[in-house]
Enzyme design. Structure first.
Site, short mmCIF file in Angstrom:
data_model
loop_
_atom_site.label_atom_id
_atom_site.label_comp_id
_atom_site.label_asym_id
_atom_site.label_seq_id
_atom_site.Cartn_x
_atom_site.Cartn_y
_atom_site.Cartn_z
N LYS A 108 2.61 2.36 -5.16
CA LYS A 108 3.38 1.94 -6.35
C LYS A 108 2.64 2.26 -7.65
O LYS A 108 3.26 2.66 -8.64
CB LYS A 108 3.66 0.44 -6.27
CG LYS A 108 4.55 0.04 -5.11
CD LYS A 108 4.74 -1.46 -5.00
CE LYS A 108 3.50 -2.20 -4.57
NZ LYS A 108 3.06 -1.89 -3.19
N GLY A 156 -4.25 -4.03 -4.73
CA GLY A 156 -4.90 -2.98 -5.51
C GLY A 156 -3.96 -1.82 -5.74
O GLY A 156 -3.50 -1.19 -4.79
N HIS A 157 -3.62 -1.56 -6.99
CA HIS A 157 -2.78 -0.41 -7.32
C HIS A 157 -3.69 0.76 -7.70
O HIS A 157 -4.42 0.69 -8.69
CB HIS A 157 -1.82 -0.76 -8.46
CG HIS A 157 -0.72 -1.67 -8.02
ND1 HIS A 157 0.34 -2.01 -8.81
CD2 HIS A 157 -0.51 -2.30 -6.84
CE1 HIS A 157 1.16 -2.81 -8.15
NE2 HIS A 157 0.65 -3.01 -6.96
N ASP A 195 0.82 -1.22 0.00
CA ASP A 195 0.00 0.00 0.00
C ASP A 195 0.85 1.27 0.00
O ASP A 195 0.40 2.31 0.47
CB ASP A 195 -0.96 0.02 1.21
CG ASP A 195 -1.75 -1.26 1.36
OD1 ASP A 195 -2.37 -1.68 0.38
OD2 ASP A 195 -1.74 -1.86 2.46
N GLN A 221 2.28 -5.80 -3.52
CA GLN A 221 2.50 -5.89 -2.07
C GLN A 221 3.77 -5.11 -1.66
O GLN A 221 4.13 -4.13 -2.29
CB GLN A 221 2.55 -7.35 -1.60
CG GLN A 221 1.20 -8.02 -1.59
CD GLN A 221 0.94 -8.85 -2.83
OE1 GLN A 221 1.84 -9.26 -3.54
NE2 GLN A 221 -0.32 -9.09 -3.10
#
Length: 423
Positions: free
Chosen positions: A16, A40-41, A13, A224
């Site tokens: 990225k 989730g990006h 988180d 991650q």
């Protein structure tokens, strides 16, 4: 020819997706190398927030080719919904997104196994996102898995049935109450497989090798964070893949001597989702403020993130393991308004102060040792140059650089791609 690597240095988180989006214009290929749809990006631009789960964060740029590498595990159902969510933006997904044949598939029964396993652990739960990631990687290392390339084989459905039947037997073994309709789940799965077939499958290691020979620039994108690495993270409260730099080599088939820059991304503070040790975690109003101002909720799971002060012991460890060459500090704006900031510079480990990351960082063994810094009150979100930043923030940044011995090249002061300061 350039092969650079971008990864998170904390418990995920870190932001990225935003930085990949910012950097994509410098690269011909964006290649995701590990993880599954639990990551989730988040990207934000033109007033719209986008959350990508499996698709690389370069998909919004017209020129970049996006590759899902062999180290990734793909849930066809989630993947189909992700593509459907992008259709309204008129993206050329068919020609800009390609998938490694060696990437493994998440079956409906993998998700059920995940739920059964987690339910059976009671209070010892590891905080799984229940997306089937762990069981899929277990099948991969156990040499039972089904890969994207298997979709092209005539006996694909037979292979699927054999593995799904095995999973159902395992679910019964856990002896927990799980309600599901497998027939319904399988219908959805095979419909999504048909959609998946519309994309090009490639032998990604050969594709990337030829791209390097042709002088193409490649950015490898991790999911991650380093402290969730299955080998080097806070085991067993980790993910099931190698999130560190080595994972880019095994997750894409790129040789280690080809990698040039390693971009390490970290928050100006620290967050963690799910269970596991967290030495600098805050349980007071400061932690609640970080969570509220930083909107610290999972982009996929919606789970609230635990918040704490920056941990330099853990950050130095991640920099070391990954060979980071450039740092990027995210969410500097969230710390505006604090009178005093704290930074953990050492751990008191079993009665003695240490500056390295030990085998066990459970609270009974580790107490953080803090250094105080004066906070700043200025709103950073409209600032566009490094010179505009408050002196206190510059002092904070320079201290981090000195401690980890790596320069901070980007400071993010908001979620939008424009709120990015180059140093």
């Amino acid at each position: 020819m350039t092969v650079d690597l971008l990864l998170g240095l904390q418990w995920g988180d870190e932001g990225k997706g935003k930085i990949v989006d910012v950097l994509t214009s410098n690269y011909d290929i964006i290649a995701r190398f590990q993880g599954g749809p639990n990551a989730g990006h988040t990207l934000e631009f033109d007033g719209i927030k986008h959350v990508l789960r499996t698709i690389p964060s370069g998909i919004f740029h017209k020129t970049a080719i996006n590759i899902i590498g062999n180290g990734v595990v793909i849930d066809p159902v989630v993947f189909q919904k992700e593509i459907e969510g992008l259709e309204k933006f008129n993206l050329d997904i068919k020609s800009k997104l390609i998938i490694s044949r060696k990437a493994h598939l998440i079956l409906p029964t993998h998700r059920l196994l995940d739920a059964a396993s987690e339910a059976s652990k009671g209070k010892a739960k590891i905080g799984s996102t229940l997306k089937g990631i762990g069981p899929t990687y277990m099948d991969k290392t156990g040499r039972n898995g089904i890969r994207v390339g298997d979709i092209e084989l005539e006996d694909f459905k037979e292979r699927y049935r054999a593995l799904a039947d095995k999973h159902e037997a395992m679910i019964k073994f856990y002896d927990v109450a799980i309600q599901y309709n497998l027939e319904e789940l399988e219908k959805e799965f095979f419909e999504a497989i048909e959609e998946l077939k519309k994309l090009d499958f490639i032998d990604s290691e050969e594709y990337l090798n030829q791209a390097q020979k042709a002088g193409k620039s490649i950015l490898c994108e991790g999911a991650q964070g380093s402290l969730l690495d299955v080998d080097f993270g806070t085991y067993p409260f980790v993910t099931s893949s190698n999130t560190t730099a080595a994972g880019a080599c095994t997750g894409l088939g790129i040789a280690p001597n080809k990698i040039k820059e390693v971009y390490g991304i970290f928050k100006a503070y620290v967050t963690r989702v799910g269970s596991g040790p967290f030495p600098t975690e805050l349980f007071d109003e400061d932690g609640a403020t970080m969570a509220r101002v930083g909107n610290e909720f999972g982009s996929v799971t919606g789970r609230q993130r635990r918040c704490g002060w920056l941990d330099l012991v853990a950050l130095k460890y991640a920099v070391q393991v990954n060979g980071v060459t450039q740092l990027m500090m995210m969410k500097g704006d969230v710390l505006s308004g604090f009178e005093t900031l704290k930074v953990c510079t050492e751990y008191n480990y079993k009665g003695a102060n240490i500056s390295h990351f030990p085998y066990n960082i459970e609270p009974e063994n580790v107490t953080p040792v803090y250094q105080d810094f004066k906070g700043w009150q200025a709103d950073l979100t409209g600032m566009t140059t490094y010179d505009e930043l408050p002196a206190e923030l510059k002092e904070y940044i320079e201290f981090i650089e000195k401690e980890v011995e790596v320069p901070i090249k980007i400071v993010s002061v908001g979620p939008d791609r424009k709120q990015t300061i180059l140093k």
